[in-house]
Every structure is written in C-alpha cells, then in structure tokens.
Design an enzyme around this catalytic site. Sequence first.
Site, mmCIF file in Angstrom:
data_model
loop_
_atom_site.group_PDB
_atom_site.id
_atom_site.type_symbol
_atom_site.label_atom_id
_atom_site.label_comp_id
_atom_site.label_asym_id
_atom_site.label_seq_id
_atom_site.Cartn_x
_atom_site.Cartn_y
_atom_site.Cartn_z
ATOM 1 N N SER A 243 24.809 60.242 29.791
ATOM 2 C CA SER A 243 23.871 59.399 29.064
ATOM 3 C C SER A 243 22.637 59.188 29.934
ATOM 4 O O SER A 243 22.599 59.620 31.088
ATOM 5 C CB SER A 243 24.511 58.057 28.727
ATOM 6 N N LYS A 244 21.664 58.501 29.351
ATOM 7 C CA LYS A 244 20.385 58.302 30.043
ATOM 8 C C LYS A 244 20.558 57.680 31.422
ATOM 9 O O LYS A 244 19.779 57.934 32.334
ATOM 10 C CB LYS A 244 19.478 57.420 29.196
#
Length: 469
Positions: A243-244
């Site tokens: 994820s980010k």
Amino acid sequence: MVRTRIAPSPTGMLHIGTVRTALFNYVFAKANNGKYLGRIEDTDRERSTAEAEQVIVDGLAWLGLTPDESWVKQTHNIEDHKNAVQVLLEKGCAYECFMSPEELEVMREEQRAQGKKIGYDGRHRNLTAEQKQSFINEGRKPVIRFKLPDEDKVVWQDVVQSEISYPINELDDFIIMRADGTPTYNLVVVVDDHTMEITHVIRGDDHINNTPKQILMYQALGYSVPEFAHIPLIHGPDGKKLSKRHGAVSVLDYKEMGYLPEALNNYLMRLGWSMGDSEKFSMDEAIANFKLKNVNKGASNFDFNKLDWLNAQYLKEADNVYLLDLLRPIFKAQGKELTATIEGYLTQSLGELTARAKKLPDLAEAASFYFNEPPFTLDEKSAQAVATAEAKNTLTALHSVLAAENNWSHDHLSDVLNRFVTDQGIKFKDVGMPLRIALTGTTNSPSVTHLLEVLGKDESLKRMAIMTQ
Ligand code: GLU
C-alpha cells in the site's frame, strides 16, 4: 489459440500489482503464440474517469504492454450484458427479486438473532405472476438474482493454486442486475470474457471468491469455462499487502522516479516467478521459459533495494542514445539547455556516468557538470585546490605536453598522463585533481582521461588555459 486479457477498472491510478498481472498475461500469451487483450472495465460510471483510463493506457504502453488488439470498453457491450440476463431469466437460472433494502436488512437482523447464515435466503425465487404484479403496483423495481443450482460445490483446477473446491452454501442468490437495470461485475466479466474468447483468466487472487459465481454463470449460459489462474498479491517489505505506506504503488511514480521500463518489467516478473537462479533476464528470455504453473502460490514481498540494483544494471547496459532520450525531459524540467555540443559530450560519456547511478535522476545529476560553461564558478574547496602555485605550474606544464599531442585516443592519453606524472615526480592526484577541476568545474566526475577524450583537444586545452590565467 491462447487468449488472455488484462481488465483494469479506470477508477484511479495504475497499481503496480495490476501491471504485474498484465505482464503475466502478456508473457503467457506470447509463450503460447497467443494473443494478449485489454478491456477497460468502466461499468462503474460514478468512479470511472477518462483520465484514469488514459493513465492505464499510457502506463501499460510505457512498459511495452499495449494489448494486441484495440482496447475493449466494457460499457460498449452493455446490450450483450442485458441480453445475457434475459437468457438467464428465460432459462430459469435467474429471477426477479422485489425486496427493498429495508426488508433485506430486517431479514439479516433475523438471521443474526437466530444465529443463521447471513445472506439472501431466496424467498422471491418462486413468486407467482400475481405476487409480482402487486409488487410492481406498489412501485417496486426488481433486481435480478442468479438462482444457485442445487449442487454442493464448485470445483476448478486453478493453474496456479491447484484444485479449488468452493462450497455453494457459502454463496447466496447473488444480484446480476441492479434495480436501475445495470448489470453487475460478475455477470459482465463472464459475458465479456466469452465474447472476447478468453481462454485463460489470469488475475489477482483477490478474485478467487468471484470465480465460483462466474463458473456457475458460464455453465448456466452454456459458455465454455476458461482456465483460471489466480496469482498472489504483492506485499510490502514487511509482508503486509502493498500500500501507499510502503512507498510508491502507482506505475507512473516509478516512471517519475527514474526506473527504466525494462528493469521494472524484469523486477515484476521475478516477483512471483523465477527463471532458475537468474535475477536479470530479458522479456524474450522470460517468454521462452515461462510456465504459468510455476508462478508462486504465496505472496511476494516488494524489495526496493533489489529493484534499484536491477535498474542500475540496466542503466549500465543501456545504449547512450536511448539514455539521452530518457534524460532529455529531465534536463528540460531543470531548465538545462541541451546544445548540440553538450549532446555530443553526453553521447560519448553516458556509459561512463552510469557507473554512478541507480536511477535516471542520479544519472542526470552525474552528467550535470557538462552543462557548466568555463570560466567556472568554483566551490571553496575546488578554488583552493587550483589556487596553489604547484597546481598552476602542473597544469601549465601539462598544457604544453598535451598541446603537442595529435593522438587523442583514450589509451594514448592515459600513457601520456602516466609519463607526465613520472617525469614531474608527482603523484597522479597532484595532476588529476587540478585537471579535473579545470575541465569540469567540479571534483566529482569520471576519470580525467575520459574527460579529455570526450571534451576533445581544443576544448580541453582551452579550459586548462582559462584555469591557469
Ligand atoms: N476489473 C477487475 C479488477 O480491476 C478485473 C477482474 C478480472 O480480471 O476479472 O480487479
């Protein structure tokens, strides 16, 4: 003939995981002399945007993963989707359900209270014509639900995950068309994959739960069921879903960070598949060796250091003209004017400069001294290094030695410099450092022999003379 597809939804960025799925679809199709197709899944009109669609098209094109036939837009097939719903209704494999959201919620509450399985219980499966009419008279609009067959399980041989057996009682009669007349994802995917004659559905394992529903619809519609291959998701270095928070997940971020498409492809292929012990392999080698069943069953952890290492290898091997094309927009963004002379220097020098770079911006940085025009503005350390009498004398002496040279080849220049050092009774750095500063205005650059060769005799002598004035 093998036909695969990548089917992204244009609702945001192009995720690095989607790209890896595209790669596996592409390589598998090529490995089997098949076709790799693309479909934009834009039926979610609220979340789909034209920009997001362009990002997908451009991002895949950057990596050489443009589909073999033109992109199919899911919304263009809407009539086919509606027809398939009709077919299922006529075959008795689907039915209208008039329950309101509130009634459904009450049903679930009751199920919860009684400790039963939560899900639609099929209570509108066998409505009479009168019952339907009275719902319609109340102003209700029905959804269409798929009627689950009276079987225990759905079983398929997943090419990556091996046999998967899914109990049908974990499903309920799911909705295939909403009350507003729009078909749902599971239905449209089946219809489109059938229309596009997809033989292998290769996608992320987050879709495993959709597959039983899709297989049941293939069967109900009388379509042949494709092979399924569910590939594990990419995890971050900590083993959690990427994820980010782990860094970049959008493909365009990788482009902007200065990774080469070849390096990213190689890295993503390697993430979840291996070619013996090789870390570095070309697309052609991957195609020649790829077997879908050899894709790892477990998730792979993204390792940014490994990607950097691979990128550095690709930079070192890259052709200078190619590198220059990639650097041009970076220089432009930095306001550096790439004159024909500087372009000439870079074309000769980039191979040498890649030794100091992992990514394109590092390479642009390593090359930046070529944009400096003499007389240079020196930093304090460089200014001091060339201000001494010894430095000036050495440069003056070298100037006359080099002025007499006609052979300006690298090897010869190297001999001349070594002889000069011996004749003067000095250390190499005593001439190397002032010469480097005279030629580049910096202390950080490739070897002085290389610099002399690249700048050429006239320019080198001119720069040395300016420094000794
Ligand atoms: N649009 C789906 C997604 O982006 C594709 C699912 C599929 O490949 O069947 O996840």
